[in-house]
Design an enzyme around this catalytic site. Structure first.
Site, mmCIF file in Angstrom:
data_model
loop_
_atom_site.group_PDB
_atom_site.id
_atom_site.type_symbol
_atom_site.label_atom_id
_atom_site.label_comp_id
_atom_site.label_asym_id
_atom_site.label_seq_id
_atom_site.Cartn_x
_atom_site.Cartn_y
_atom_site.Cartn_z
ATOM 1 N N GLY A 224 -7.208 -11.232 -3.556
ATOM 2 C CA GLY A 224 -5.947 -11.818 -4.029
ATOM 3 C C GLY A 224 -5.256 -12.616 -2.934
ATOM 4 O O GLY A 224 -4.773 -13.733 -3.164
ATOM 5 N N TYR B 70 -13.851 3.111 -12.630
ATOM 6 C CA TYR B 70 -13.701 1.745 -12.115
ATOM 7 C C TYR B 70 -14.607 0.779 -12.880
ATOM 8 O O TYR B 70 -14.178 -0.289 -13.330
ATOM 9 C CB TYR B 70 -14.024 1.706 -10.612
ATOM 10 C CG TYR B 70 -14.073 0.302 -10.056
ATOM 11 C CD1 TYR B 70 -12.897 -0.391 -9.776
ATOM 12 C CD2 TYR B 70 -15.292 -0.338 -9.823
ATOM 13 C CE1 TYR B 70 -12.932 -1.693 -9.288
ATOM 14 C CE2 TYR B 70 -15.346 -1.632 -9.326
ATOM 15 C CZ TYR B 70 -14.168 -2.308 -9.056
ATOM 16 O OH TYR B 70 -14.208 -3.592 -8.571
HETATM 17 P P1 NDP Z 1 -8.189 -4.762 -2.362
HETATM 18 O O1 NDP Z 1 -8.068 -3.278 -2.400
HETATM 19 O O2 NDP Z 1 -8.245 -5.439 -1.038
HETATM 20 O O3 NDP Z 1 -7.046 -5.423 -3.219
HETATM 21 C C1 NDP Z 1 -6.562 -4.819 -4.371
HETATM 22 C C2 NDP Z 1 -5.140 -5.246 -4.584
HETATM 23 O O4 NDP Z 1 -4.648 -4.589 -5.761
HETATM 24 C C3 NDP Z 1 -4.195 -4.855 -3.447
HETATM 25 O O5 NDP Z 1 -3.336 -5.940 -3.220
HETATM 26 C C4 NDP Z 1 -3.434 -3.681 -4.031
HETATM 27 O O6 NDP Z 1 -2.129 -3.534 -3.545
HETATM 28 C C5 NDP Z 1 -3.373 -4.100 -5.488
HETATM 29 N N1 NDP Z 1 -2.989 -2.979 -6.354
HETATM 30 C C6 NDP Z 1 -3.572 -1.776 -6.477
HETATM 31 N N2 NDP Z 1 -2.876 -1.009 -7.331
HETATM 32 C C7 NDP Z 1 -1.829 -1.759 -7.766
HETATM 33 C C8 NDP Z 1 -0.732 -1.507 -8.640
HETATM 34 N N3 NDP Z 1 -0.568 -0.335 -9.232
HETATM 35 N N4 NDP Z 1 0.152 -2.502 -8.841
HETATM 36 C C9 NDP Z 1 0.014 -3.697 -8.230
HETATM 37 N N5 NDP Z 1 -0.981 -3.978 -7.380
HETATM 38 C C10 NDP Z 1 -1.895 -3.012 -7.153
HETATM 39 O O7 NDP Z 1 -9.518 -5.072 -3.201
HETATM 40 P P2 NDP Z 1 -10.286 -6.442 -3.544
HETATM 41 O O8 NDP Z 1 -9.582 -7.592 -3.000
HETATM 42 O O9 NDP Z 1 -11.709 -6.226 -3.225
HETATM 43 O O10 NDP Z 1 -10.187 -6.439 -5.140
HETATM 44 C C11 NDP Z 1 -9.622 -7.500 -5.870
HETATM 45 C C12 NDP Z 1 -10.376 -7.678 -7.165
HETATM 46 O O11 NDP Z 1 -11.721 -8.054 -6.909
HETATM 47 C C13 NDP Z 1 -10.446 -6.445 -8.046
HETATM 48 O O12 NDP Z 1 -10.237 -6.813 -9.382
HETATM 49 C C14 NDP Z 1 -11.873 -5.963 -7.855
HETATM 50 O O13 NDP Z 1 -12.334 -5.245 -8.983
HETATM 51 C C15 NDP Z 1 -12.581 -7.279 -7.713
HETATM 52 N N6 NDP Z 1 -13.889 -7.243 -7.105
HETATM 53 C C16 NDP Z 1 -14.050 -6.880 -5.798
HETATM 54 C C17 NDP Z 1 -15.316 -6.872 -5.246
HETATM 55 C C18 NDP Z 1 -15.550 -6.472 -3.841
HETATM 56 O O14 NDP Z 1 -16.692 -6.450 -3.445
HETATM 57 N N7 NDP Z 1 -14.524 -6.145 -3.054
HETATM 58 C C19 NDP Z 1 -16.483 -7.284 -6.027
HETATM 59 C C20 NDP Z 1 -16.186 -7.652 -7.373
HETATM 60 C C21 NDP Z 1 -14.936 -7.643 -7.870
HETATM 61 P P3 NDP Z 1 -1.813 -2.842 -2.095
HETATM 62 O O15 NDP Z 1 -2.074 -3.902 -1.079
HETATM 63 O O16 NDP Z 1 -0.367 -2.493 -2.226
HETATM 64 O O17 NDP Z 1 -2.715 -1.661 -1.982
#
Ligand code: NDP
Length: 315
Positions: free
Chosen positions: A15, A190
């Site tokens: 993000g 998940y």
């Molecule tokens: P991160 O954990 O780095 O980012 C996840 C984000 O979600 C963080 O900003 C976190 O906030 C936020 N978040 C979690 N819970 C809540 C909530 N209740 N309300 C608002 N925000 C929330 O993970 P990624 O960047 O890897 O994941 C991002 C996306 O990419 C996801 O949809 C994941 O499924 C997808 N993805 C990731 C892959 C990977 O290899 N990493 C592969 C394929 C898909 P905070 O910073 O406060 O914790």
């Protein structure tokens, strides 16, 4: 005018990298929709996103009340909405017991699917009203929910079954905390939530693409093995996962590259096809990927939509 894009979970990982990539084009104002205001501000500063190209707005997807408040606050800001990116997610692979959202839904599906489902439904009208040349609703998917891939076949596999746990409220009391009604498994929850994300995108497409002209799409950005997503995993896994993905599966992508891919899906004029699940090949070229049988099951998508509507109070 600049476009306005809302990105959930823009405080880290994919993000944040996407927020940076879009802000840098000079064509977008990024609304970082985050649960931790201070963390989001610091994150934006740390990657050098300029002050005038973003705002942070509070959103906790694990509370439907917060989702409703966010939609109201956004509307009161008077900004148009040109793109919405449902990106935030939690992954709790080592949890032995389920934990729950404010409304009592299992936290993984409650956050990743139900919170985003309500958000996207509430903001659909705002997207509809945008006069931007392209308007898009992007829901981040994953390979792990796709049982037609190698990664999607690592147990426990995604499986929504007949949705009996979800229909029962996913609360671990009257119903199971798992969508299919089975025993709690955080890793499976998940993957199930990601199948829900991909089914939801397709159902949006079927219901609203023609009428609204909005592009609905999902994507698998590659394995971004270094993000916070794996923070709850055991230390040995966190140590070995990035090199494993880099050198063995070769599915690894950096946060920067993955952010560029998601930014492409948000703003590239050539990626306006709706109902598509995008992936990238070895040469980093985008292509329309196939979803697994379950993740493209139209009947299940319709049922998921109807059950989800009831749970979030829209029906
Ligand atoms: P991160 O954990 O780095 O980012 C996840 C984000 O979600 C963080 O900003 C976190 O906030 C936020 N978040 C979690 N819970 C809540 C909530 N209740 N309300 C608002 N925000 C929330 O993970 P990624 O960047 O890897 O994941 C991002 C996306 O990419 C996801 O949809 C994941 O499924 C997808 N993805 C990731 C892959 C990977 O290899 N990493 C592969 C394929 C898909 P905070 O910073 O406060 O914790």
């Amino acid at each position: 005018r600049k476009g306005t894009v809302i990105i959930t979970g823009a405080s880290s990982g994919l993000g944040l990298a996407t927020a940076k990539a879009l802000a840098e084009t000079g064509e977008w104002h990024v609304i970082m929709a985050c649960r931790n205001f201070l963390k989001a501000e610091k994150a934006a500063k740390s990657v050098g996103i300029t002050k005038e190209s973003y705002s942070v707005m509070h959103l906790d997807l694990a509370s439907l009340e917060s989702v409703r408040q966010f939609a109201d606050t956004f509307r009161r800001s008077g900004r148009p909405l040109d793109a919405l990116v449902c990106n935030a997610a939690v992954y709790l692979p080592t949890a032995k017991e389920p934990t729950y959202t404010a409304e009592g839904f299992e936290l993984t599906v409650g956050t990743n699917h139900l919170g985003h489902f309500l958000l996207a439904r509430l903001l659909l009208d705002d997207l509809k009203q945008s006069d931007y040349p392209y308007k898009r609703l992007i829901i981040v998917g994953s390979i792990t929910g796709n049982t037609n891939t190698l990664a999607g076949n690592v147990p426990p596999k995604a499986n929504l079954g007949d949705l009996r746990g979800l229909a029962g409220g996913l609360n671990g009391i009257q119903s199971s905390a798992m969508i299919d009604g089975g025993d709690f498994d955080g890793a499976k929850a998940y993957k199930d939530s990601k199948v829900c994300n991909m089914l939801t995108m397709q159902e949006f497409h079927r219901r609203y693409n023609e009428e609204t002209g909005i592009t609905f799409a999902s994507l698998y950005p590659g394995c971004i093995a270094t993000t916070g997503l794996f923070r709850e995993h055991i230390p040995l896994f966190r140590l070995l996962f990035p090199p494993f993905q880099k050198y063995i599966t070769k599915g690894y992508v950096s946060e920067e590259e993955a952010g560029g891919r998601l930014a492409q899906v948000v703003s590239d004029p050539s990626l306006t096809k709706s109902g598509v699940y995008w992936s990238w090949n070895k040469n980093s070229e985008s292509f329309e990927n196939q979803l697994s049988k379950e993740a493209s099951d139209a009947e299940k998508a319709r049922k998921l939509w109807e059950v989800s509507e009831k749970l979030v109070g829209l029906a």
